[in-house]
Design an enzyme around this catalytic site. Structure first.
Site, PDB file in Angstrom:
ATOM      1  N   GLY A  50       3.205  11.338  -4.211  1.00 20.81           N
ATOM      2  CA  GLY A  50       3.602  12.262  -3.152  1.00 20.81           C
ATOM      3  C   GLY A  50       2.380  13.038  -2.745  1.00 20.81           C
ATOM      4  O   GLY A  50       1.325  12.459  -2.519  1.00 20.81           O
ATOM      5  N   GLU A  51       2.487  14.341  -2.723  1.00 14.33           N
ATOM      6  CA  GLU A  51       1.347  15.191  -2.387  1.00 14.33           C
ATOM      7  C   GLU A  51       1.171  16.180  -3.535  1.00 14.33           C
ATOM      8  O   GLU A  51       1.995  17.074  -3.741  1.00 14.33           O
ATOM      9  CB  GLU A  51       1.611  15.882  -1.046  1.00 14.33           C
ATOM     10  CG  GLU A  51       0.546  16.867  -0.639  1.00 14.33           C
ATOM     11  CD  GLU A  51      -0.879  16.351  -0.812  1.00 14.33           C
ATOM     12  OE1 GLU A  51      -1.203  15.274  -0.281  1.00 14.33           O
ATOM     13  OE2 GLU A  51      -1.661  17.011  -1.507  1.00 14.33           O
ATOM     14  N   CYS A  82      -0.225   8.222  -9.055  1.00 13.42           N
ATOM     15  CA  CYS A  82      -0.926   8.733  -7.881  1.00 13.42           C
ATOM     16  C   CYS A  82      -0.979  10.269  -7.883  1.00 13.42           C
ATOM     17  O   CYS A  82      -1.729  10.838  -8.669  1.00 13.42           O
ATOM     18  CB  CYS A  82      -0.312   8.149  -6.611  1.00 13.42           C
ATOM     19  SG  CYS A  82      -1.434   8.223  -5.208  1.00 13.42           S
ATOM     20  N   ARG A 111      -9.392  13.329  -5.744  1.00 13.00           N
ATOM     21  CA  ARG A 111      -8.293  13.130  -4.795  1.00 13.00           C
ATOM     22  C   ARG A 111      -8.771  12.343  -3.585  1.00 13.00           C
ATOM     23  O   ARG A 111      -9.917  12.509  -3.167  1.00 13.00           O
ATOM     24  CB  ARG A 111      -7.792  14.480  -4.278  1.00 13.00           C
ATOM     25  CG  ARG A 111      -6.564  15.006  -4.947  1.00 13.00           C
ATOM     26  CD  ARG A 111      -6.202  16.367  -4.366  1.00 13.00           C
ATOM     27  NE  ARG A 111      -5.279  16.281  -3.254  1.00 13.00           N
ATOM     28  CZ  ARG A 111      -5.457  16.871  -2.078  1.00 13.00           C
ATOM     29  NH1 ARG A 111      -6.537  17.561  -1.833  1.00 13.00           N
ATOM     30  NH2 ARG A 111      -4.536  16.746  -1.149  1.00 13.00           N
ATOM     31  N   ARG A 141      -3.558   6.544  -0.246  1.00 16.30           N
ATOM     32  CA  ARG A 141      -4.349   7.782  -0.336  1.00 16.30           C
ATOM     33  C   ARG A 141      -4.584   8.139  -1.807  1.00 16.30           C
ATOM     34  O   ARG A 141      -4.312   9.240  -2.271  1.00 16.30           O
ATOM     35  CB  ARG A 141      -3.649   8.927   0.413  1.00 16.30           C
ATOM     36  CG  ARG A 141      -3.678   8.756   1.920  1.00 16.30           C
ATOM     37  CD  ARG A 141      -2.909   9.850   2.648  1.00 16.30           C
ATOM     38  NE  ARG A 141      -1.478   9.765   2.365  1.00 16.30           N
ATOM     39  CZ  ARG A 141      -0.789  10.600   1.621  1.00 16.30           C
ATOM     40  NH1 ARG A 141      -1.377  11.643   1.075  1.00 16.30           N
ATOM     41  NH2 ARG A 141       0.493  10.419   1.425  1.00 16.30           N
ATOM     42  N   HIS A 177       1.028   2.590  -7.378  1.00 12.40           N
ATOM     43  CA  HIS A 177       2.474   2.840  -7.349  1.00 12.40           C
ATOM     44  C   HIS A 177       3.304   1.635  -7.800  1.00 12.40           C
ATOM     45  O   HIS A 177       3.861   0.935  -6.956  1.00 12.40           O
ATOM     46  CB  HIS A 177       2.908   3.171  -5.920  1.00 12.40           C
ATOM     47  CG  HIS A 177       2.391   4.453  -5.388  1.00 12.40           C
ATOM     48  ND1 HIS A 177       3.041   5.652  -5.560  1.00 12.40           N
ATOM     49  CD2 HIS A 177       1.275   4.735  -4.678  1.00 12.40           C
ATOM     50  CE1 HIS A 177       2.364   6.613  -4.962  1.00 12.40           C
ATOM     51  NE2 HIS A 177       1.293   6.088  -4.421  1.00 12.40           N
ATOM     52  N   GLU A 179       6.158   1.616  -8.833  1.00 14.75           N
ATOM     53  CA  GLU A 179       7.562   1.849  -8.467  1.00 14.75           C
ATOM     54  C   GLU A 179       7.920   1.292  -7.091  1.00 14.75           C
ATOM     55  O   GLU A 179       9.102   1.224  -6.750  1.00 14.75           O
ATOM     56  CB  GLU A 179       7.886   3.350  -8.548  1.00 14.75           C
ATOM     57  CG  GLU A 179       7.279   4.245  -7.469  1.00 14.75           C
ATOM     58  CD  GLU A 179       5.819   4.625  -7.708  1.00 14.75           C
ATOM     59  OE1 GLU A 179       5.185   4.061  -8.614  1.00 14.75           O
ATOM     60  OE2 GLU A 179       5.306   5.485  -6.965  1.00 14.75           O
TER      61      GLU A 179
HETATM   62  N1  GLN Z   1      -3.316  12.010  -1.763  1.00 11.75           N
HETATM   63  C1  GLN Z   1      -2.151  12.461  -2.490  1.00 11.75           C
HETATM   64  C2  GLN Z   1      -2.440  13.747  -3.255  1.00 11.75           C
HETATM   65  O1  GLN Z   1      -3.487  14.266  -3.205  1.00 11.75           O
HETATM   66  C3  GLN Z   1      -1.628  11.410  -3.434  1.00 11.75           C
HETATM   67  C4  GLN Z   1      -1.053  10.265  -2.652  1.00 11.75           C
HETATM   68  C5  GLN Z   1       0.070   9.554  -3.356  1.00 11.75           C
HETATM   69  O2  GLN Z   1       0.669  10.044  -4.307  1.00 11.75           O
HETATM   70  N2  GLN Z   1       0.411   8.397  -2.824  1.00 11.75           N
HETATM   71  O3  GLN Z   1      -1.594  14.237  -3.941  1.00 11.75           O
END
Ligand code: GLN
Length: 198
Positions: A50-51, A82, A111, A141, A177, A179
């Site tokens: 996620g983020e 991630c 990151r 990302r 990922h 999942e």
């Molecule tokens: N770029 C995201 C972050 O900094 C991670 C991306 C992802 O989980 N697919 O959290």
């Protein structure tokens, strides 16, 4: 004691449902964790993609940062993908201002390590700890692991040597990922550790 391992997915933001689906498919009893009481009811925790900066902020707003840190320090098995890897890292490069992590994993991660040009890509990785076949990995990302402490085992790297999967005691983390691709072996490895730890 019930047969199924009872595991949580940190459900503040990110691909929570994808993890819950894989874990349920492997026979686990899955709890979506948003509150300390829910965390206290599980024997293992998945931190989704996620983020990471958003999950970090929400975990502090929901009073979960300290309980998650304590659970990790107490040896509860965790698996992060991630953003989850970033949140488990002791050190983050290129985080947003004031970004914090749960920590516990003695690594430095960068990151968005592949830059905005290469937002996402796929690669086949040979992972000795999982055997054959190779892991088809999807990177979105994604972070990379730039430095590892002495207790950290590297499970997978890209052909150029950049580290994308690591393990340290009960902590498992991947830049990619599983999942979202039907790859279940990392989740199985996590669940086996949860079952052993109970
Ligand atoms: N770029 C995201 C972050 O900094 C991670 C991306 C992802 O989980 N697919 O959290």
């Amino acid at each position: 004691m019930s047969q199924s391992p009872r595991v949580g997915v940190l459900a503040l933001q990110g691909d929570v449902r994808e993890h819950a689906r894989v874990l349920t498919g492997l026979g686990a009893d899955v709890v979506l964790v948003r509150r300390p009481e829910e965390l206290a009811s599980v024997d293992g925790l998945v931190i989704p993609g996620g983020e990471s900066s958003v999950i970090d902020k929400l975990s502090r707003a929901f009073g979960l940062q300290r309980p998650v840190r304590d659970a990790i320090a107490g040896g509860m098995p965790v698996y992060g993908t991630c953003a989850g890897l970033i949140l488990l890292a002791d050190r983050v490069v290129d985080g947003i201002r004031d970004q914090e992590t749960f920590g516990g994993l003695d690594v430095t991660v960068r990151r968005n390590a592949f830059g905005s040009q290469v937002d996402s890509f796929e690669a086949d990785l040979s992972v000795a700890a999982l055997g054959e076949p190779a892991v088809h990995a999807v990177f979105i990302r994604a972070p990379i692991v730039e430095q590892t402490g002495p207790g950290v085992e590297v499970l997978a790297a890209l052909p150029d040597g950049r580290v994308v999967a690591v393990e340290q005691d009960a902590i498992l983390a991947t830049s990619f990922h599983p999942e979202v691709t039907g790859e279940t072996r990392f989740h199985e490895r996590f669940l086996a550790r949860v079952t052993r730890a109970r």
